[in-house]
Enzyme design. Sequence first.
Site, mmCIF file in Angstrom:
data_model
loop_
_atom_site.group_PDB
_atom_site.id
_atom_site.type_symbol
_atom_site.label_atom_id
_atom_site.label_comp_id
_atom_site.label_asym_id
_atom_site.label_seq_id
_atom_site.Cartn_x
_atom_site.Cartn_y
_atom_site.Cartn_z
ATOM 1 N N TRP A 183 4.237 38.799 40.563
ATOM 2 C CA TRP A 183 5.357 37.858 40.567
ATOM 3 C C TRP A 183 6.224 38.148 39.350
ATOM 4 O O TRP A 183 5.721 38.312 38.250
ATOM 5 C CB TRP A 183 4.880 36.400 40.514
ATOM 6 C CG TRP A 183 6.052 35.492 40.301
ATOM 7 C CD1 TRP A 183 6.981 35.138 41.223
ATOM 8 C CD2 TRP A 183 6.460 34.877 39.054
ATOM 9 N NE1 TRP A 183 7.950 34.340 40.646
ATOM 10 C CE2 TRP A 183 7.652 34.166 39.329
ATOM 11 C CE3 TRP A 183 5.927 34.861 37.761
ATOM 12 C CZ2 TRP A 183 8.324 33.447 38.338
ATOM 13 C CZ3 TRP A 183 6.603 34.149 36.781
ATOM 14 C CH2 TRP A 183 7.785 33.444 37.076
ATOM 15 N N GLU A 224 4.782 37.901 45.504
ATOM 16 C CA GLU A 224 5.057 36.464 45.599
ATOM 17 C C GLU A 224 6.555 36.225 45.481
ATOM 18 O O GLU A 224 7.203 36.736 44.572
ATOM 19 C CB GLU A 224 4.314 35.735 44.464
ATOM 20 C CG GLU A 224 4.571 34.230 44.408
ATOM 21 C CD GLU A 224 3.864 33.548 43.238
ATOM 22 O OE1 GLU A 224 3.438 34.241 42.288
ATOM 23 O OE2 GLU A 224 3.754 32.302 43.265
ATOM 24 N N LYS A 226 10.060 33.608 45.327
ATOM 25 C CA LYS A 226 10.444 32.328 44.723
ATOM 26 C C LYS A 226 11.921 32.089 44.959
ATOM 27 O O LYS A 226 12.725 33.020 44.855
ATOM 28 C CB LYS A 226 10.141 32.361 43.232
ATOM 29 C CG LYS A 226 10.286 31.023 42.539
ATOM 30 C CD LYS A 226 9.640 31.050 41.176
ATOM 31 C CE LYS A 226 9.840 29.729 40.469
ATOM 32 N NZ LYS A 226 9.093 29.648 39.216
ATOM 33 N N ASP A 259 3.609 30.666 47.549
ATOM 34 C CA ASP A 259 3.333 29.568 46.618
ATOM 35 C C ASP A 259 4.122 28.379 47.151
ATOM 36 O O ASP A 259 5.340 28.474 47.340
ATOM 37 C CB ASP A 259 3.813 29.988 45.219
ATOM 38 C CG ASP A 259 3.611 28.917 44.166
ATOM 39 O OD1 ASP A 259 3.953 27.744 44.430
ATOM 40 O OD2 ASP A 259 3.136 29.250 43.065
ATOM 41 N N HIS A 262 7.605 27.213 45.952
ATOM 42 C CA HIS A 262 8.672 28.211 45.854
ATOM 43 C C HIS A 262 9.652 28.253 47.012
ATOM 44 O O HIS A 262 10.299 29.264 47.245
ATOM 45 C CB HIS A 262 8.067 29.603 45.675
ATOM 46 C CG HIS A 262 7.405 29.781 44.342
ATOM 47 N ND1 HIS A 262 6.958 30.986 43.887
ATOM 48 C CD2 HIS A 262 7.141 28.889 43.360
ATOM 49 C CE1 HIS A 262 6.427 30.839 42.692
ATOM 50 N NE2 HIS A 262 6.524 29.567 42.347
ATOM 51 N N HIS A 286 -0.794 30.424 46.768
ATOM 52 C CA HIS A 286 -0.876 29.685 45.514
ATOM 53 C C HIS A 286 -0.677 28.233 45.881
ATOM 54 O O HIS A 286 0.408 27.870 46.359
ATOM 55 C CB HIS A 286 0.238 30.109 44.554
ATOM 56 C CG HIS A 286 -0.119 31.275 43.696
ATOM 57 N ND1 HIS A 286 0.741 31.795 42.756
ATOM 58 C CD2 HIS A 286 -1.263 31.998 43.612
ATOM 59 C CE1 HIS A 286 0.136 32.806 42.148
ATOM 60 N NE2 HIS A 286 -1.066 32.958 42.652
ATOM 61 N N ASP A 294 9.955 23.274 41.701
ATOM 62 C CA ASP A 294 8.690 23.970 41.445
ATOM 63 C C ASP A 294 8.111 23.518 40.107
ATOM 64 O O ASP A 294 8.080 24.253 39.137
ATOM 65 C CB ASP A 294 8.969 25.484 41.426
ATOM 66 C CG ASP A 294 7.734 26.287 41.054
ATOM 67 O OD1 ASP A 294 6.655 25.942 41.544
ATOM 68 O OD2 ASP A 294 7.861 27.263 40.293
ATOM 69 N N ASP A 296 5.051 22.481 39.409
ATOM 70 C CA ASP A 296 3.649 22.795 39.155
ATOM 71 C C ASP A 296 2.827 21.601 38.683
ATOM 72 O O ASP A 296 2.061 21.697 37.730
ATOM 73 C CB ASP A 296 3.543 23.987 38.193
ATOM 74 C CG ASP A 296 3.989 25.280 38.857
ATOM 75 O OD1 ASP A 296 3.297 25.733 39.782
ATOM 76 O OD2 ASP A 296 5.052 25.818 38.486
ATOM 77 N N ASP A 327 -2.399 27.250 41.536
ATOM 78 C CA ASP A 327 -1.394 27.658 40.548
ATOM 79 C C ASP A 327 -0.560 26.463 40.119
ATOM 80 O O ASP A 327 0.428 26.138 40.755
ATOM 81 C CB ASP A 327 -0.493 28.760 41.131
ATOM 82 C CG ASP A 327 0.580 29.195 40.131
ATOM 83 O OD1 ASP A 327 0.423 28.895 38.932
ATOM 84 O OD2 ASP A 327 1.561 29.826 40.554
#
Length: 420
Positions: A183, A224, A226, A259, A262, A286, A294, A296, A327
């Site tokens: 990524w 990955e 995004k 993910d 994303h 993820h 995003d 997290d 993640d």
Amino acid sequence: MSFNEAKAKYALLGVDVERAMEKLRSVPVALHCWQGDDVRGFDTDPEKPLTGGIQTTGNYPGRARDVKELMADIDRVLALCPGTKKINLHASYAVFTPENGGWVDRDKLEPKHFEAWADFCRERGIGADFNPTLFSHPMCDPLTLSSPNEKTRRFWIDHCKACIRISEYLARETGIKCVMNIWTGDGLKDTPADRFGPRQRYKESLDEILSMPYDFSLVKPCVESKVFGIGVESYTVGSAEFTLGYAASNKDKCIPLMDNGHYHPTEVVSDKIPAMLVFFPEIALHITRGVRWDSDHVVLFDDETKELCKEIVRCGGLEGSVDIALDYFDASVNRIAAWTLGFRNVQKALLNGLLTPNETLKKLQDEGRFTELLVMQDELKTLPFGDVWNEYCRLCGVPADGEWMKTVLEYEQKVLVNRK
Ligand code: RNT
Ligand code: ZN
């Protein structure tokens, strides 16, 4: 007692609770090492800012400051989480010692810098996943693999090649395949004048990295995507179409990684999993929780996590076609609790998927009995799931809900508060 009653209720729906628990116990889920130290790693100045569009917020006491602390913290988490685990490492977590020659830059990393992690995993009988670290480093200009600057690109290509060698080493040491995720935070804050060039260069870099020899049954390179990041709001080089296109045209060398933080906020990865599995024999995930963006946040036992895990189960993803990893990174709460809660919630959601009478529901759909499908799907929500979950925790030798937080608070008082 309550477990047996719960089991009988599931049996009435044709669900074998024992088989579900047994299956779940065998499925590896990767625990990300970076929740423990706010994604700082050990190879650069710990006070440097995170770059590449990712951000941690908060300064809750107790961040792990070195590998010893991080490993000790991970052990606390492992003891509180049921199921089969892997550790997900980043290249920035290389361990430099006088014996292995001390610090080297990321383009010069070698397996020996991860010997401590290989030992850690082998001693615990768990596998390792790996990630090149293409952010928070002076060689981000700010681009990496898509940079117009040849010197920059060379550095990061060499870094990724080193990471493939390390991933293969970890796979051989642990005897378990290593998912290696590429990524980059490459992108632009404002409107680009050239969207095509960086993507062409990113492709060329990936081609060169993946042209090195490696055993694709041991190392699973991923790309990955995004949609945007902090500071790269207007353009990301590794967009969804780019990474999907790359993975689709290089199926013998890499797999796609999604993910769930994303994508555009109304897009859901639960729906993407079955779409991808029509075309790819293997995909990686993820699991995170985006709040508006995003962000997290810690993974919860929420609707989308449940839906995502139901799709993994229904699509046969637990047979090895879906590589599951966590993640997220929250620095505003106790990090051990954040790690543990998220991992337990992924396990919970997978168990929930396994306890869903998927065959019955599918039959209702295929026979066009949509009213019954609607009613049944909704009423499943009040089944005594918690009793099965607590039994699963007991079987795995870890605390039930309501019992683990006190051990985290004890560790906080004994260990974490002393880290200044
Ligand atoms: C960032 C990506 C990436 C990182 C980790 C640390 O938005 O999700 O996977 O979070 O590699
Ligand atoms: Zn991710």
